[in-house]
Design an enzyme around this catalytic site. Structure first.
Site, PDB file in Angstrom:
ATOM      1  N   CYS A 171       0.831  -1.243  -0.003  1.00  0.00           N
ATOM      2  CA  CYS A 171      -0.190  -0.021   0.079  1.00  0.00           C
ATOM      3  C   CYS A 171       0.924   1.072   0.021  1.00  0.00           C
ATOM      4  O   CYS A 171       1.982   1.173   0.048  1.00  0.00           O
ATOM      5  CB  CYS A 171      -0.889  -0.169   1.217  1.00  0.00           C
ATOM      6  SG  CYS A 171      -0.302  -0.487   2.895  1.00  0.00           S
ATOM      7  N   CYS A 172       0.450   2.451  -0.170  1.00  0.00           N
ATOM      8  CA  CYS A 172       0.992   3.635  -0.229  1.00  0.00           C
ATOM      9  C   CYS A 172       1.796   3.957   1.114  1.00  0.00           C
ATOM     10  O   CYS A 172       1.473   3.514   2.165  1.00  0.00           O
ATOM     11  CB  CYS A 172      -0.108   4.611  -0.587  1.00  0.00           C
ATOM     12  SG  CYS A 172      -0.635   4.551  -2.341  1.00  0.00           S
ATOM     13  N   GLY A 173       2.661   4.715   1.029  1.00  0.00           N
ATOM     14  CA  GLY A 173       3.396   5.290   2.200  1.00  0.00           C
ATOM     15  C   GLY A 173       4.909   5.796   1.825  1.00  0.00           C
ATOM     16  O   GLY A 173       5.201   5.867   0.539  1.00  0.00           O
TER      17      GLY A 173
END
Length: 278
Positions: free
Chosen positions: A117-119
């Protein structure tokens, strides 16, 4: 209720789902039953023996993923630039030999970890976007009815998402039908799997659309631009940076395609009110 030991998944880890015995409370009692869970696995990509990146992904369509990821990162533009690709999926490795590897800077082949996932794991991508994300020019237009039709088709063919609730789906479409679908725990991985397929099969994207299940982030828009598709359909919301990029890169973003409503965010000239599905 007697305690029961956790049971390992019965299916191979090299698939999009596994089956676990879980204990579900139904409002009155806890009942043991089987449940379908999304599979997650690491894949370390090695280029000429050196570690380039480790992705966390759903272990399906792995060759497509590797090719699409390398193209997204600006290491290749054409599939012929991959001299060899060998998978050790059970061990979680993809061994790649590229032609003209000497043209890559040491900085670009440094080790990195890319999550599902994003980050902060995605912060590095900005350095090569200026030369890999291209302005999209397409004559394709869709009707409102076609937008609903394609999104409905995406949801209907997303059996693993329905079973697990844990996968993102992306599909390459014409104006009237889905041509190719890919699923992954990471929405960017699902797009890379499509990108890799297009490169490996040498498919033209001039008149194609991407239907997408996830939130439209800046990274999603950049990947769509790198693929070269001019219309992106999603059932979810975009971010403001994603829309600014879509505006500059010539991409039509249509979001919140649900029931009988949708929102056209950028380049609305490609979406028409009436027309048939042809």
């Amino acid at each position: 209720m007697q305690d029961e030991p956790d049971k390992a998944p019965r299916e191979s880890a090299l698939s999009s789902t596994t089956t676990w015995t879980i204990h579900r409370y139904n409002g009155t009692e806890i009942i043991p039953q089987e449940d379908t869970i999304a599979t997650e696995a690491p894949l370390t990509i090695r280029i000429d023996g050196e570690e380039f990146a480790t992705l966390v992904y759903t272990p399906t369509d792995t060759e497509d993923l590797v090719a699409g990821f390398l193209a997204s990162e600006g290491l290749i533009r054409f599939i012929d630039q991959i001299e060899s690709l060998t998978l050790e999926e059970e061990r979680g490795f993809a061994h790649v030999k590229l032609r003209n590897l000497h043209q890559l800077s040491q900085k670009m082949v440094s080790k990195r970890f890319i999550g599902s996932c994003c980050g902060k794991s995605r912060q590095f991508y900005f350095h090569n976007d200026a030369r890999t994300a291209k302005t999209v020019r397409t004559p394709l237009q869709l009707t409102i009815a076609q937008c609903f039709h394609l999104m409905n088709q995406l949801q209907e063919q997303s059996a693993d998402f329905k079973a697990t609730g844990g996968l993102h789906n992306a599909a390459l479409c014409t104006g009237s039908e889905l041509l190719l679908g890919r699923a992954d725990i990471g929405r960017h991985n699902a797009l890379d799997k499509i990108y890799g397929y297009l490169l490996r099969q040498r498919v033209s994207v001039r008149d194609k659309v991407i239907a997408f299940s996830g939130r439209v982030s800046s990274e999603v828009v950049l990947k769509v631009a790198k693929i070269g598709v001019g219309i992106l359909l999603s059932k979810s919301a975009p971010t403001d940076l994603a829309l600014r990029l879509a505006h500059d890169l010539g991409i039509t973003v249509v979001g919140f395609i649900r029931r009988d409503q949708l929102t056209i965010y950028t380049h609305p000239e490609r979406i028409m009110e009436c027309g048939n599905l042809s």
